[in-house]
Scaffold this motif. Structure first.
Motif, PDB file in Angstrom:
ATOM      1  N   VAL A   1      43.780  41.807  36.513  1.00 23.57           N
ATOM      2  CA  VAL A   1      43.981  41.811  37.804  1.00 23.57           C
ATOM      3  C   VAL A   1      42.690  41.673  38.408  1.00 23.57           C
ATOM      4  CG1 VAL A   1      44.863  42.812  40.206  1.00 23.57           C
ATOM      5  CG2 VAL A   1      46.223  42.814  38.227  1.00 23.57           C
ATOM      6  N   VAL A   2      42.151  40.763  39.338  1.00 23.21           N
ATOM      7  CA  VAL A   2      40.573  40.946  39.536  1.00 23.21           C
ATOM      8  C   VAL A   2      40.630  40.506  41.191  1.00 23.21           C
ATOM      9  CG1 VAL A   2      38.326  39.893  39.258  1.00 23.21           C
ATOM     10  CG2 VAL A   2      39.943  39.832  37.435  1.00 23.21           C
ATOM     11  N   ASP A   3      40.105  41.389  41.988  1.00 21.69           N
ATOM     12  CA  ASP A   3      39.823  41.329  43.394  1.00 21.69           C
ATOM     13  C   ASP A   3      38.379  40.550  43.501  1.00 21.69           C
ATOM     14  OD1 ASP A   3      42.208  42.367  43.878  1.00 21.69           O
ATOM     15  OD2 ASP A   3      41.414  44.234  44.483  1.00 21.69           O
ATOM     16  N   VAL A   4      38.420  39.580  44.674  1.00 15.84           N
ATOM     17  CA  VAL A   4      37.180  38.944  44.880  1.00 15.84           C
ATOM     18  C   VAL A   4      37.053  39.208  46.380  1.00 15.84           C
ATOM     19  CG1 VAL A   4      36.175  36.608  45.130  1.00 15.84           C
ATOM     20  CG2 VAL A   4      37.587  37.068  43.057  1.00 15.84           C
ATOM     21  N   ALA A   5      35.909  39.696  46.885  1.00 13.59           N
ATOM     22  CA  ALA A   5      35.763  39.970  48.298  1.00 13.59           C
ATOM     23  C   ALA A   5      34.265  39.875  48.735  1.00 13.59           C
ATOM     24  CB  ALA A   5      36.098  41.366  48.302  1.00 13.59           C
ATOM     25  N   GLY A   6      34.203  39.244  49.884  1.00 17.08           N
ATOM     26  CA  GLY A   6      33.081  39.104  50.509  1.00 17.08           C
ATOM     27  C   GLY A   6      33.024  37.903  51.461  1.00 17.08           C
ATOM     28  N   LYS A   7      31.729  37.636  52.184  1.00 16.20           N
ATOM     29  CA  LYS A   7      31.936  36.673  53.344  1.00 16.20           C
ATOM     30  C   LYS A   7      31.817  35.183  52.781  1.00 16.20           C
ATOM     31  CE  LYS A   7      26.776  36.520  53.889  1.00 16.20           C
ATOM     32  NZ  LYS A   7      26.688  35.075  53.546  1.00 16.20           N
ATOM     33  N   ASP A   8      31.459  35.005  51.380  1.00 11.96           N
ATOM     34  CA  ASP A   8      31.634  33.848  50.641  1.00 11.96           C
ATOM     35  C   ASP A   8      32.914  33.606  49.799  1.00 11.96           C
ATOM     36  OD1 ASP A   8      29.270  32.986  51.873  1.00 11.96           O
ATOM     37  OD2 ASP A   8      27.958  33.413  50.276  1.00 11.96           O
ATOM     38  N   THR A   9      33.930  34.420  50.021  1.00 10.36           N
ATOM     39  CA  THR A   9      34.935  34.365  49.082  1.00 10.36           C
ATOM     40  C   THR A   9      35.572  32.921  49.333  1.00 10.36           C
ATOM     41  OG1 THR A   9      35.536  36.367  49.243  1.00 10.36           O
ATOM     42  CG2 THR A   9      37.492  35.231  48.824  1.00 10.36           C
ATOM     43  N   ARG A  10      35.918  32.448  50.398  1.00  6.88           N
ATOM     44  CA  ARG A  10      36.567  31.092  50.492  1.00  6.88           C
ATOM     45  C   ARG A  10      35.745  30.026  49.691  1.00  6.88           C
ATOM     46  NH1 ARG A  10      35.375  26.681  53.732  1.00  6.88           N
ATOM     47  NH2 ARG A  10      37.100  25.170  54.241  1.00  6.88           N
ATOM     48  N   ALA A  11      34.310  29.990  50.193  1.00  2.00           N
ATOM     49  CA  ALA A  11      33.364  29.135  49.446  1.00  2.00           C
ATOM     50  C   ALA A  11      33.309  29.133  47.768  1.00  2.00           C
ATOM     51  CB  ALA A  11      32.037  28.935  50.011  1.00  2.00           C
ATOM     52  N   TYR A  12      33.265  30.198  47.360  1.00  2.00           N
ATOM     53  CA  TYR A  12      33.379  30.633  46.118  1.00  2.00           C
ATOM     54  C   TYR A  12      34.573  30.046  45.246  1.00  2.00           C
ATOM     55  CZ  TYR A  12      33.840  33.218  41.772  1.00  2.00           C
ATOM     56  OH  TYR A  12      33.917  33.888  40.419  1.00  2.00           O
ATOM     57  N   LEU A  13      35.870  30.394  45.841  1.00  3.38           N
ATOM     58  CA  LEU A  13      36.997  29.769  45.254  1.00  3.38           C
ATOM     59  C   LEU A  13      37.234  28.426  45.357  1.00  3.38           C
ATOM     60  CD1 LEU A  13      39.431  32.732  46.141  1.00  3.38           C
ATOM     61  CD2 LEU A  13      38.155  32.362  44.182  1.00  3.38           C
ATOM     62  N   ARG A  14      36.651  27.809  46.460  1.00  2.00           N
ATOM     63  CA  ARG A  14      36.749  26.237  46.600  1.00  2.00           C
ATOM     64  C   ARG A  14      36.183  25.624  45.394  1.00  2.00           C
ATOM     65  NH1 ARG A  14      38.041  23.218  50.763  1.00  2.00           N
ATOM     66  NH2 ARG A  14      36.023  22.071  50.903  1.00  2.00           N
ATOM     67  N   ARG A  15      34.729  26.419  44.901  1.00  2.00           N
ATOM     68  CA  ARG A  15      34.154  25.859  43.659  1.00  2.00           C
ATOM     69  C   ARG A  15      34.867  26.444  42.498  1.00  2.00           C
ATOM     70  NH1 ARG A  15      30.674  22.248  41.203  1.00  2.00           N
ATOM     71  NH2 ARG A  15      29.575  23.419  39.747  1.00  2.00           N
ATOM     72  N   LEU A  16      35.488  27.381  42.515  1.00  2.00           N
ATOM     73  CA  LEU A  16      35.776  28.024  41.056  1.00  2.00           C
ATOM     74  C   LEU A  16      37.121  27.098  40.647  1.00  2.00           C
ATOM     75  CD1 LEU A  16      35.447  30.431  39.013  1.00  2.00           C
ATOM     76  CD2 LEU A  16      36.969  31.602  40.324  1.00  2.00           C
ATOM     77  N   LEU A  17      37.943  26.804  41.777  1.00  2.00           N
ATOM     78  CA  LEU A  17      39.509  26.745  41.223  1.00  2.00           C
ATOM     79  C   LEU A  17      39.649  25.387  41.637  1.00  2.00           C
ATOM     80  CD1 LEU A  17      41.253  29.713  43.039  1.00  2.00           C
ATOM     81  CD2 LEU A  17      40.482  29.473  40.596  1.00  2.00           C
ATOM     82  N   ALA A  18      40.523  24.655  40.438  1.00  2.00           N
ATOM     83  CA  ALA A  18      41.019  23.217  40.651  1.00  2.00           C
ATOM     84  C   ALA A  18      41.872  23.033  42.007  1.00  2.00           C
ATOM     85  CB  ALA A  18      41.449  22.791  39.440  1.00  2.00           C
ATOM     86  N   ASN A  19      42.609  23.925  42.265  1.00  2.00           N
ATOM     87  CA  ASN A  19      43.575  23.739  43.284  1.00  2.00           C
ATOM     88  C   ASN A  19      42.729  24.367  44.626  1.00  2.00           C
ATOM     89  OD1 ASN A  19      45.887  23.078  44.617  1.00  2.00           O
ATOM     90  ND2 ASN A  19      47.128  24.085  43.343  1.00  2.00           N
ATOM     91  N   ASP A  20      43.304  23.960  45.602  1.00  2.00           N
ATOM     92  CA  ASP A  20      42.449  24.108  46.797  1.00  2.00           C
ATOM     93  C   ASP A  20      43.402  25.379  47.418  1.00  2.00           C
ATOM     94  OD1 ASP A  20      40.990  24.451  49.017  1.00  2.00           O
ATOM     95  OD2 ASP A  20      41.060  22.353  49.616  1.00  2.00           O
ATOM     96  N   LEU A  21      42.495  26.498  47.632  1.00  2.00           N
ATOM     97  CA  LEU A  21      43.204  27.692  48.233  1.00  2.00           C
ATOM     98  C   LEU A  21      43.450  27.345  50.190  1.00  2.00           C
ATOM     99  CD1 LEU A  21      44.455  30.419  47.599  1.00  2.00           C
ATOM    100  CD2 LEU A  21      42.110  31.507  48.188  1.00  2.00           C
ATOM    101  N   ASP A  22      42.830  26.210  50.713  1.00  2.00           N
ATOM    102  CA  ASP A  22      42.855  26.045  51.861  1.00  2.00           C
ATOM    103  C   ASP A  22      44.176  25.543  52.197  1.00  2.00           C
ATOM    104  OD1 ASP A  22      40.472  26.998  52.289  1.00  2.00           O
ATOM    105  OD2 ASP A  22      39.341  25.024  52.786  1.00  2.00           O
ATOM    106  N   LYS A  23      45.038  25.025  51.063  1.00  2.00           N
ATOM    107  CA  LYS A  23      46.403  24.380  51.515  1.00  2.00           C
ATOM    108  C   LYS A  23      47.087  25.649  51.781  1.00  2.00           C
ATOM    109  CE  LYS A  23      47.260  22.433  47.467  1.00  2.00           C
ATOM    110  NZ  LYS A  23      47.539  21.704  46.246  1.00  2.00           N
ATOM    111  N   VAL A  24      47.085  26.751  51.744  1.00  2.00           N
ATOM    112  CA  VAL A  24      47.941  27.896  51.935  1.00  2.00           C
ATOM    113  C   VAL A  24      47.354  28.587  52.992  1.00  2.00           C
ATOM    114  CG1 VAL A  24      49.132  27.505  49.795  1.00  2.00           C
ATOM    115  CG2 VAL A  24      47.567  29.266  50.072  1.00  2.00           C
ATOM    116  N   GLY A  25      48.172  29.517  53.571  1.00  2.00           N
ATOM    117  CA  GLY A  25      47.698  30.507  54.588  1.00  2.00           C
ATOM    118  C   GLY A  25      47.533  31.917  54.070  1.00  2.00           C
ATOM    119  N   GLU A  26      47.224  32.776  54.874  1.00  2.00           N
ATOM    120  CA  GLU A  26      47.211  34.436  54.246  1.00  2.00           C
ATOM    121  C   GLU A  26      48.571  34.620  53.980  1.00  2.00           C
ATOM    122  OE1 GLU A  26      45.049  36.743  57.265  1.00  2.00           O
ATOM    123  OE2 GLU A  26      43.287  35.413  57.164  1.00  2.00           O
ATOM    124  N   GLY A  27      48.599  35.591  52.991  1.00  2.00           N
ATOM    125  CA  GLY A  27      50.041  35.872  52.676  1.00  2.00           C
ATOM    126  C   GLY A  27      50.456  35.065  51.752  1.00  2.00           C
TER     127      GLY A  27
END
Length: 361
Positions: free
Chosen positions: A54-80
């Motif tokens: 289990v890994v927590d990623v936190a900080g003001k650039d979390t969204r931008a970092y995960l958009r770069r790191l992951l092949a799927n787009d976390l913007d497709k889903v909302g919080e929760g």
């Protein structure tokens, strides 16, 4: 001696046969893998998955970092909401597959495989340059999966009011934080249920309550037959650093619709998509025999290879995933102990809602 989860003593007390799995001492079964498999398909099964990283990623650039790191787009889903995805290398190979939980705009939780822990953490840190994020492993947490068609109803009677309300309203791949617990409607069996991430010191008490109420502990053996029936990949068998999502039947986890999102491996995937490449399909053996990984598959288009295989307790026949030449359909031959046995190429999952679900290709 390997690493031990907070539930190690509970496994021994229940008569588990322990094996090494990715450096962890884990239960392979508690006496009958077959009975554990059917318990999950028919009722409620219980898995210790605290070996996962289990890994927590936190900080003001979390969204931008995960958009770069992951092949799927976390913007497709909302919080929760949670999302299944892969981390890729520059060649498009799968560094690892994982589930990411979107807690808020500046905080996400990732659950990756235990066997790839060191590689994954190094990769995640290596991709964090230029991003204001804190990447923190959470070895203090445990994870329990409650799986089966009766699992959520079963859990309702054993959790607090806040957790009960969250379970009642939770969509598939949704989650809620209840105090120090994260309760998610996710799993690795093809059945409904929940995965609960909680402080490690609280895990034995919860496990005892669940087993006392009738949940059947299940080991890694049943977990593997269940996930294969459900058409779910296993890292190291069905994909790895040299296999792309297109080649692992994971194209649905790749989001290419936003041309401005330059995730790692995107260029390689876009180039490969335009060419013929191997594909992963399901196989159902026509007669008697057992399908295992690394068996040669003979097709009219050339040779392929099985990646995962087992005897399906639900279907009563042998099933497998196989990486095959593009365009392979119909009937193929699998080489088993120097004999060629016929198998049918199918679309997975093999089993859904406890019943046969595969379709011929």
């Amino acid at each position: 001696m390997g690493q031990r989860t907070p539930l190690y003593d509970a496994h021994l007390a229940a008569g588990a046969k322990m094996v090494d799995f990715g450096g962890w001492d884990m239960p392979i079964h508690y006496g009958s893998q077959l009975e554990e498999h059917h318990a999950v398909r028919d009722g409620v099964g219980l898995f210790d998955v605290s070996h996962m990283t289990v890994v927590d990623v936190a900080g003001k650039d979390t969204r931008a970092y995960l958009r770069r790191l992951l092949a799927n787009d976390l913007d497709k889903v909302g919080e929760g909401r949670a999302l299944y995805t892969c981390m890729l290398n520059e060649r498009g190979g799968v560094v690892d597959d994982l589930i990411v939980y979107k807690i808020d705009a500046e905080h996400a939780r990732l659950v990756v495989n235990c066997a790839t822990r060191d590689k994954d953490l190094e990769w995640m840190e290596g991709q964090a340059g230029g991003f204001a994020v804190d990447i923190r492993e959470r070895p203090d947490l445990a994870m329990i999966a409650v799986q089966g068609p009766k699992a959520r109803a079963f859990l309702r009677d054993l959790v607090c009011d806040d957790a009960r309300a969250a379970l009642d309203e939770m969509p598939f791949f949704g989650f809620a934080q209840v105090g120090s617990w994260l309760i998610a409607r996710t799993g690795y069996t093809g059945e409904d249920g929940a995965e609960i991430i909680l402080p490690g010191e609280k895990a034995p008490e919860l496990w005892q309550r669940l087993t006392d109420a009738g949940a059947r502990p299940a080991g890694l053996g049943a977990r593997d037959t269940l996930r294969l029936e459900a058409g779910l990949n296993l890292y190291g068998n069905d994909m790895d650093d040299g296999v792309t999502p297109w080649e692992a039947n994971l194209g649905w986890t790749v989001a290419l619709d936003d041309p401005d999102r330059d995730f790692v491996g995107r260029a390689a995937l876009e180039a490969q998509k335009q060419k013929d490449h191997t594909v992963m399909r399901g196989l159902v053996l026509e007669g008697k025999g057992v399908l295992r990984p690394h068996q040669t598959v003979h097709t009219p288009n050339g040779e392929g290879e099985t990646t995962s295989g087992t005897f399906s307790p639900t279907l009563g026949r042998a099933i497998a995933f196989a990486r095959l030449p593009a365009g392979t359909t119909g009937t193929v031959e699998v080489e088993i102990r120097n004999k060629r046995l016929k198998a049918h190429v199918v679309k997975t999952p093999f089993v859904k809602n406890g019943k046969e679900a595969y379709k011929p290709i």
